[in-house]
Design a protein around this motif. Structure first.
Motif, PDB file in Angstrom:
ATOM      1  N   UNK A   2      36.474 -17.942  42.954  1.00 19.36           N
ATOM      2  CA  UNK A   2      36.682 -19.251  44.156  1.00 19.36           C
ATOM      3  C   UNK A   2      36.049 -17.783  46.117  1.00 19.36           C
ATOM      4  N   UNK A   3      35.858 -17.158  45.791  1.00 18.51           N
ATOM      5  CA  UNK A   3      36.123 -16.305  47.646  1.00 18.51           C
ATOM      6  C   UNK A   3      34.883 -17.010  48.162  1.00 18.51           C
ATOM      7  N   UNK A   4      33.563 -16.931  47.485  1.00 19.04           N
ATOM      8  CA  UNK A   4      32.790 -17.750  47.714  1.00 19.04           C
ATOM      9  C   UNK A   4      32.710 -19.038  48.581  1.00 19.04           C
ATOM     10  N   UNK A   5      34.042 -19.512  47.658  1.00 21.86           N
ATOM     11  CA  UNK A   5      34.339 -21.309  48.766  1.00 21.86           C
ATOM     12  C   UNK A   5      35.280 -21.124  49.650  1.00 21.86           C
ATOM     13  N   UNK A   6      36.057 -19.834  49.363  1.00 23.65           N
ATOM     14  CA  UNK A   6      37.529 -19.802  50.710  1.00 23.65           C
ATOM     15  C   UNK A   6      37.268 -20.122  52.230  1.00 23.65           C
ATOM     16  N   UNK A   7      37.539 -21.142  52.639  1.00 21.79           N
ATOM     17  CA  UNK A   7      37.412 -20.833  54.657  1.00 21.79           C
ATOM     18  C   UNK A   7      35.700 -21.802  54.460  1.00 21.79           C
ATOM     19  N   UNK A   8      34.808 -21.949  53.355  1.00 19.07           N
ATOM     20  CA  UNK A   8      33.480 -22.850  53.910  1.00 19.07           C
ATOM     21  C   UNK A   8      33.419 -24.622  52.871  1.00 19.07           C
ATOM     22  N   UNK A   9      34.455 -24.393  51.715  1.00 15.53           N
ATOM     23  CA  UNK A   9      34.356 -25.571  51.381  1.00 15.53           C
ATOM     24  C   UNK A   9      35.559 -26.448  51.031  1.00 15.53           C
ATOM     25  N   UNK A  10      35.471 -27.557  52.030  1.00 16.17           N
ATOM     26  CA  UNK A  10      36.973 -28.088  51.055  1.00 16.17           C
ATOM     27  C   UNK A  10      37.955 -27.769  49.555  1.00 16.17           C
ATOM     28  N   UNK A  23      34.626 -32.222  52.748  1.00 16.88           N
ATOM     29  CA  UNK A  23      33.430 -31.438  53.015  1.00 16.88           C
ATOM     30  C   UNK A  23      32.807 -30.357  53.072  1.00 16.88           C
ATOM     31  N   UNK A  24      31.882 -29.368  53.259  1.00 11.24           N
ATOM     32  CA  UNK A  24      31.200 -27.685  53.635  1.00 11.24           C
ATOM     33  C   UNK A  24      30.563 -27.692  54.448  1.00 11.24           C
ATOM     34  N   UNK A  25      30.580 -26.519  54.443  1.00 15.55           N
ATOM     35  CA  UNK A  25      30.275 -25.544  55.930  1.00 15.55           C
ATOM     36  C   UNK A  25      28.343 -25.432  55.688  1.00 15.55           C
ATOM     37  N   UNK A  26      28.027 -25.896  54.510  1.00 16.59           N
ATOM     38  CA  UNK A  26      26.842 -25.821  54.074  1.00 16.59           C
ATOM     39  C   UNK A  26      25.499 -26.720  54.344  1.00 16.59           C
ATOM     40  N   UNK A  27      25.993 -27.750  55.057  1.00 16.91           N
ATOM     41  CA  UNK A  27      25.279 -28.642  55.319  1.00 16.91           C
ATOM     42  C   UNK A  27      25.073 -28.686  57.083  1.00 16.91           C
ATOM     43  N   UNK A  28      24.112 -29.972  56.987  1.00 14.97           N
ATOM     44  CA  UNK A  28      23.175 -30.411  58.053  1.00 14.97           C
ATOM     45  C   UNK A  28      24.019 -30.617  59.436  1.00 14.97           C
ATOM     46  N   UNK A  29      25.011 -30.463  59.098  1.00 17.15           N
ATOM     47  CA  UNK A  29      26.009 -31.081  60.546  1.00 17.15           C
ATOM     48  C   UNK A  29      27.493 -29.657  60.697  1.00 17.15           C
TER      49      UNK A  29
END
Length: 122
Positions: A53-61, A82-88
């Motif tokens: 899960x480390x790849x999701x920590x602090x990046x994907x809700x 929410x994830x920080x990997x999107x357009x916004x």
């Protein structure tokens, strides 16, 4: 505009939370306000251990793994998808690595928030 901090400062802030291990360091989703950790992600089914899960920590809700909906107009502390990997680019923190690259991250939770989350996970 996002706050930019060096990776050493990011690690210092996480270490200052006073939790019992890396699986309990906590970050806050900038969209819904949910405080979450690797343990939260594991309990939500994102993976079986910290490495998964480390790849999701602090990046994907955590809500992405529980079927939560979109963020609400005002953060309410309930998970979202929410994830920080999107357009916004609505994140408020970027961590700059030693090679000069910036990586969006969720906000670092306060020590009190991190410790309360760890206690809630048992």
């Amino acid at each position: 505009m996002a706050e930019v901090i060096p990776v050493k400062e990011f690690h210092r802030r996480l270490n200052a939370q006073g939790v019992s291990g890396r699986q309990h360091v906590a970050l806050r989703c900038p969209m819904c306000g949910t405080v979450q950790s690797a343990t939260s992600l594991i309990k939500a089914g994102a993976g079986s251990d910290f490495d998964a899960v480390e790849k999701y920590l602090g990046f994907s809700c955590v809500g992405r793994f529980t079927g939560a909906g979109s963020p609400r107009e005002k953060p309410d502390g309930e998970p979202c998808n929410w994830t920080l990997g999107g357009v916004f680019t609505l994140h408020t923190l970027e961590v700059e690595t030693t090679d000069g690259k910036r990586h969006p991250r969720f906000e670092v939770a306060t020590p009190e928030e991190a410790q309360a989350l760890e206690a809630s996970h048992g």
